[in-house]
Design a protein around this motif. Structure first.
Motif, mmCIF file in Angstrom:
data_model
loop_
_atom_site.group_PDB
_atom_site.id
_atom_site.type_symbol
_atom_site.label_atom_id
_atom_site.label_comp_id
_atom_site.label_asym_id
_atom_site.label_seq_id
_atom_site.Cartn_x
_atom_site.Cartn_y
_atom_site.Cartn_z
ATOM 1 N N TYR A 15 -12.928 0.290 -8.512
ATOM 2 C CA TYR A 15 -13.272 1.352 -7.573
ATOM 3 C C TYR A 15 -13.339 0.731 -6.186
ATOM 4 C CZ TYR A 15 -15.895 4.931 -5.102
ATOM 5 O OH TYR A 15 -16.279 5.873 -4.198
ATOM 6 N N ILE A 16 -12.696 1.350 -5.230
ATOM 7 C CA ILE A 16 -12.718 0.843 -3.867
ATOM 8 C C ILE A 16 -13.790 1.615 -3.102
ATOM 9 C CG2 ILE A 16 -11.406 0.526 -1.740
ATOM 10 C CD1 ILE A 16 -8.891 0.409 -3.543
ATOM 11 N N ASN A 17 -14.887 0.914 -2.841
ATOM 12 C CA ASN A 17 -16.002 1.515 -2.131
ATOM 13 C C ASN A 17 -15.596 1.813 -0.685
ATOM 14 O OD1 ASN A 17 -18.623 2.453 -2.155
ATOM 15 N ND2 ASN A 17 -19.451 0.543 -1.356
ATOM 16 N N ASP A 18 -16.009 2.932 -0.170
ATOM 17 C CA ASP A 18 -15.729 3.337 1.212
ATOM 18 C C ASP A 18 -14.225 3.393 1.501
ATOM 19 O OD1 ASP A 18 -18.472 3.505 1.755
ATOM 20 O OD2 ASP A 18 -18.563 1.382 2.288
ATOM 21 N N TYR A 19 -13.444 3.828 0.536
ATOM 22 C CA TYR A 19 -11.990 3.891 0.701
ATOM 23 C C TYR A 19 -11.614 4.766 1.899
ATOM 24 C CZ TYR A 19 -7.118 5.043 -0.084
ATOM 25 O OH TYR A 19 -5.784 5.245 0.097
ATOM 26 N N ARG A 20 -12.220 5.916 1.975
ATOM 27 C CA ARG A 20 -11.868 6.845 3.067
ATOM 28 C C ARG A 20 -12.167 6.218 4.432
ATOM 29 N NH1 ARG A 20 -12.198 11.103 6.167
ATOM 30 N NH2 ARG A 20 -12.061 13.261 5.729
ATOM 31 N N GLU A 21 -13.313 5.583 4.539
ATOM 32 C CA GLU A 21 -13.677 4.947 5.806
ATOM 33 C C GLU A 21 -12.728 3.793 6.133
ATOM 34 O OE1 GLU A 21 -15.792 5.750 3.397
ATOM 35 O OE2 GLU A 21 -17.004 7.291 4.363
ATOM 36 N N THR A 22 -12.369 3.019 5.106
ATOM 37 C CA THR A 22 -11.415 1.918 5.296
ATOM 38 C C THR A 22 -10.079 2.465 5.776
ATOM 39 O OG1 THR A 22 -12.493 0.639 3.566
ATOM 40 C CG2 THR A 22 -10.251 -0.015 4.150
ATOM 41 N N LEU A 23 -9.649 3.536 5.163
ATOM 42 C CA LEU A 23 -8.391 4.168 5.542
ATOM 43 C C LEU A 23 -8.431 4.654 6.991
ATOM 44 C CD1 LEU A 23 -5.660 5.062 4.290
ATOM 45 C CD2 LEU A 23 -6.749 7.232 3.757
ATOM 46 N N ALA A 36 -1.997 -0.439 6.800
ATOM 47 C CA ALA A 36 -2.816 -1.638 6.591
ATOM 48 C C ALA A 36 -3.637 -1.527 5.311
ATOM 49 C CB ALA A 36 -3.731 -1.866 7.792
ATOM 50 N N THR A 37 -4.158 -0.337 5.020
ATOM 51 C CA THR A 37 -4.959 -0.141 3.809
ATOM 52 C C THR A 37 -4.101 -0.310 2.561
ATOM 53 O OG1 THR A 37 -6.428 1.359 5.008
ATOM 54 C CG2 THR A 37 -6.492 1.461 2.599
ATOM 55 N N ILE A 38 -2.918 0.291 2.555
ATOM 56 C CA ILE A 38 -2.027 0.168 1.400
ATOM 57 C C ILE A 38 -1.569 -1.276 1.219
ATOM 58 C CG2 ILE A 38 0.217 0.872 0.440
ATOM 59 C CD1 ILE A 38 -2.037 3.025 0.311
ATOM 60 N N MET A 39 -1.284 -1.966 2.314
ATOM 61 C CA MET A 39 -0.899 -3.379 2.220
ATOM 62 C C MET A 39 -2.038 -4.208 1.639
ATOM 63 S SD MET A 39 1.370 -3.802 5.722
ATOM 64 C CE MET A 39 0.943 -5.489 5.887
ATOM 65 N N TRP A 40 -3.264 -3.913 2.037
ATOM 66 C CA TRP A 40 -4.427 -4.629 1.504
ATOM 67 C C TRP A 40 -4.598 -4.356 0.002
ATOM 68 C CZ3 TRP A 40 -9.136 -2.296 -0.159
ATOM 69 C CH2 TRP A 40 -10.118 -3.220 -0.547
#
Length: 100
Positions: A57-65, A72-76
């Motif tokens: 589970y990626i915590n704070d995914y929306r905020e990271t995006l 950058a998020t998809i590359m990470w």
């Protein structure tokens, strides 16, 4: 001539769609499952006597995006899963199954 042009265009589109479907299938399921699916197996459910399931589970995914942008998020995420894939590929006792 017009019918031949249409037939060639249709063939190219069909060929491209088959290629994209193959790529999608490769991305979604392990190769052993893909091969069974292509052979025509309609029920692909294996029994595993003992197993452990790992969920990521990626915590704070929306905020990271929002903070880093889509690319950058998809590359990470790809880099994280590439490391996991490399670890998994070192052993035959781990089976990778992806869901969405």
């Amino acid at each position: 001539a017009r019918e031949q042009h249409y037939a060639r265009a249709l063939f190219r589109n069909t060929k491209r769609e088959a290629f994209l479907e193959g790529k999608l299938l490769n991305a979604l399921v392990p190769s052993a499952v893909k091969e069974r699916f292509i052979r025509g197996d309609t029920l692909i459910a294996d029994h595993i006597q003992d197993g452990t399931v790992m969920f990521i589970y990626i915590n704070d995914y929306r905020e990271t995006l929002l903070e880093h942008g889509t690319s950058a998020t998809i590359m990470w995420i790809n880099s994280v899963f590439s490391v996991l894939d490399a670890c998994i590929s070192r052993t035959s006792s781990i089976i990778k199954v992806e869901t969405f």
